[in-house]
Design a protein around this motif. Structure first.
Motif, PDB file in Angstrom:
ATOM      1  N   TYR A 139       0.865  -1.060  -0.040  1.00 21.64           N
ATOM      2  CA  TYR A 139      -0.018   0.102   0.041  1.00 21.64           C
ATOM      3  C   TYR A 139       0.916   1.170   0.138  1.00 21.64           C
ATOM      4  N   TYR A 140       0.466   2.163  -0.676  1.00 23.08           N
ATOM      5  CA  TYR A 140       1.227   3.453  -0.814  1.00 23.08           C
ATOM      6  C   TYR A 140       0.332   4.892  -0.644  1.00 23.08           C
ATOM      7  N   LEU A 141       0.782   5.610   0.248  1.00 18.80           N
ATOM      8  CA  LEU A 141       0.333   6.916   0.330  1.00 18.80           C
ATOM      9  C   LEU A 141       1.368   7.929   0.503  1.00 18.80           C
ATOM     10  N   ALA A 142       0.775   9.179   0.146  1.00 20.65           N
ATOM     11  CA  ALA A 142       1.833  10.543   0.233  1.00 20.65           C
ATOM     12  C   ALA A 142       1.117  11.363   0.779  1.00 20.65           C
ATOM     13  N   SER A 143       1.759  12.260   1.415  1.00 21.95           N
ATOM     14  CA  SER A 143       1.281  13.672   1.949  1.00 21.95           C
ATOM     15  C   SER A 143       0.348  14.458   0.956  1.00 21.95           C
ATOM     16  N   THR A 144       0.709  14.164  -0.207  1.00 21.56           N
ATOM     17  CA  THR A 144       0.148  15.180  -1.399  1.00 21.56           C
ATOM     18  C   THR A 144      -1.355  14.501  -1.678  1.00 21.56           C
ATOM     19  N   GLY A 145      -1.793  13.380  -1.106  1.00 23.61           N
ATOM     20  CA  GLY A 145      -2.907  12.784  -1.344  1.00 23.61           C
ATOM     21  C   GLY A 145      -2.798  11.699  -2.093  1.00 23.61           C
ATOM     22  N   GLU A 146      -1.776  11.579  -2.998  1.00 25.35           N
ATOM     23  CA  GLU A 146      -1.462  10.214  -4.012  1.00 25.35           C
ATOM     24  C   GLU A 146      -1.509   8.971  -3.115  1.00 25.35           C
ATOM     25  N   LYS A 147      -2.282   7.992  -3.718  1.00 24.29           N
ATOM     26  CA  LYS A 147      -2.413   6.858  -3.098  1.00 24.29           C
ATOM     27  C   LYS A 147      -2.656   5.548  -4.097  1.00 24.29           C
ATOM     28  N   ARG A 148      -1.938   4.519  -3.525  1.00 25.37           N
ATOM     29  CA  ARG A 148      -2.058   3.249  -4.501  1.00 25.37           C
ATOM     30  C   ARG A 148      -2.453   2.269  -3.624  1.00 25.37           C
ATOM     31  N   GLU A 149      -3.554   1.770  -3.898  1.00 20.00           N
ATOM     32  CA  GLU A 149      -4.029   0.467  -2.915  1.00 20.00           C
ATOM     33  C   GLU A 149      -3.578  -0.712  -3.441  1.00 20.00           C
ATOM     34  N   ASN A 191      -3.749  17.505   6.841  1.00 20.03           N
ATOM     35  CA  ASN A 191      -2.285  18.327   6.632  1.00 20.03           C
ATOM     36  C   ASN A 191      -1.802  18.383   8.206  1.00 20.03           C
ATOM     37  N   GLY A 192      -1.849  17.296   8.889  1.00 14.74           N
ATOM     38  CA  GLY A 192      -1.132  17.158  10.140  1.00 14.74           C
ATOM     39  C   GLY A 192       0.008  16.101  10.085  1.00 14.74           C
ATOM     40  N   GLU A 193       0.136  15.630  11.276  1.00 12.22           N
ATOM     41  CA  GLU A 193       1.437  14.789  11.498  1.00 12.22           C
ATOM     42  C   GLU A 193       0.552  13.270  11.866  1.00 12.22           C
ATOM     43  N   ALA A 194       1.363  12.073  11.398  1.00 14.65           N
ATOM     44  CA  ALA A 194       1.207  10.921  11.838  1.00 14.65           C
ATOM     45  C   ALA A 194       1.693  10.676  13.199  1.00 14.65           C
ATOM     46  N   LYS A 195       0.969   9.841  13.978  1.00 18.56           N
ATOM     47  CA  LYS A 195       1.504   9.623  15.484  1.00 18.56           C
ATOM     48  C   LYS A 195       2.297   8.223  15.307  1.00 18.56           C
ATOM     49  N   THR A 209       0.459   4.212  12.507  1.00 19.99           N
ATOM     50  CA  THR A 209      -0.669   3.427  12.170  1.00 19.99           C
ATOM     51  C   THR A 209      -1.236   3.774  10.788  1.00 19.99           C
ATOM     52  N   ARG A 210      -1.649   3.040  10.073  1.00 22.25           N
ATOM     53  CA  ARG A 210      -2.443   3.491   8.717  1.00 22.25           C
ATOM     54  C   ARG A 210      -3.377   4.582   9.067  1.00 22.25           C
ATOM     55  N   SER A 211      -4.345   4.191   9.835  1.00 19.80           N
ATOM     56  CA  SER A 211      -5.455   5.131  10.077  1.00 19.80           C
ATOM     57  C   SER A 211      -4.981   6.475  10.743  1.00 19.80           C
ATOM     58  N   SER A 212      -3.644   6.772  11.275  1.00 17.04           N
ATOM     59  CA  SER A 212      -3.062   7.999  11.702  1.00 17.04           C
ATOM     60  C   SER A 212      -2.342   8.396  10.295  1.00 17.04           C
ATOM     61  N   ALA A 213      -1.952   7.852   9.359  1.00 13.40           N
ATOM     62  CA  ALA A 213      -1.280   8.366   8.432  1.00 13.40           C
ATOM     63  C   ALA A 213      -2.464   8.957   7.473  1.00 13.40           C
ATOM     64  N   GLU A 214      -3.453   8.163   7.314  1.00 15.25           N
ATOM     65  CA  GLU A 214      -4.508   8.726   6.474  1.00 15.25           C
ATOM     66  C   GLU A 214      -5.109   9.917   7.020  1.00 15.25           C
ATOM     67  N   LYS A 215      -5.434  10.034   8.235  1.00 15.31           N
ATOM     68  CA  LYS A 215      -5.885  11.139   9.059  1.00 15.31           C
ATOM     69  C   LYS A 215      -5.083  12.510   8.633  1.00 15.31           C
ATOM     70  N   ALA A 216      -3.459  12.289   8.927  1.00 15.91           N
ATOM     71  CA  ALA A 216      -2.639  13.117   8.639  1.00 15.91           C
ATOM     72  C   ALA A 216      -2.421  13.790   7.263  1.00 15.91           C
ATOM     73  N   VAL A 217      -2.657  12.877   6.341  1.00 18.80           N
ATOM     74  CA  VAL A 217      -2.955  13.302   4.767  1.00 18.80           C
ATOM     75  C   VAL A 217      -4.298  14.261   4.679  1.00 18.80           C
ATOM     76  N   ARG A 218      -5.111  13.680   5.318  1.00 13.05           N
ATOM     77  CA  ARG A 218      -6.548  14.610   5.107  1.00 13.05           C
ATOM     78  C   ARG A 218      -6.636  16.034   5.831  1.00 13.05           C
TER      79      ARG A 218
END
Length: 149
Positions: free
Chosen positions: A30-40, A106-110, A95-104
């Motif tokens: 799985y891939y996610l970037a702070s830009t919102g780019e994602k590859r499931e 513009n915060g930081e993942a825990k 955690t994946r949920s923290s990363a997804e929340k950070a991207v949405r």
């Protein structure tokens, strides 16, 4: 393990792109970037120890290994990125949920603690000097963390 010629040629092309011999390669699920780019469906990640590069490949939908034709399928756009080891300011397991929340937001993942690492999906977060953050789901993220040290 012996590689077929097509794989050898592919890896040689990638070595030419990054300017060095590939010392490590893996597949991120799985891939996610702070830009919102994602590859499931993940990305291919490789490095020569100084340059880290990753890219995705077109994945037509399949059922039991048979390609399914989809009329309104989005046009595939190749994704390729790279970064230098010296541009990395932080690498941690989150955690994946923290990363997804950070991207949405513009915060930081825990950073994930021992409990969440065991019970939740985790991602390797790689933060760069320019503010970009990349997130990868890997079987063993510690391998990449060690290469980044």
């Amino acid at each position: 393990m012996q590689l077929d010629q097509q794989t050898v040629d592919f890896l040689k092309e990638r070595e030419e792109k990054i300017g060095g011999k590939i010392i490590f390669r893996t597949y991120a699920l799985y891939y996610l970037a702070s830009t919102g780019e994602k590859r499931e469906y993940g990305v291919f990640l490789y490095t020569d120890g100084n340059t880290f590069a990753f890219e995705d490949f077109d994945r037509p939908p399949t059922f039991l290994g048979i390609e399914i034709k989809v009329r309104n399928r989005e046009k595939y756009v190749k994704m390729e990125h790279s970064f230098r080891k010296e541009d990395v300011v932080h690498a941690a397991i989150v955690t994946r949920s923290s990363a997804e929340k950070a991207v949405r937001s513009n915060g930081e993942a825990k950073e994930a603690n021992g409990f969440s690492r065991f019970f939740r999906k985790t991602l390797l977060e790689i933060a760069l000097e320019d503010g970009t953050a990349y997130y990868f789901e890997l079987i063993d993220p510690k391998e990449i963390i060690n290469l980044l040290k």
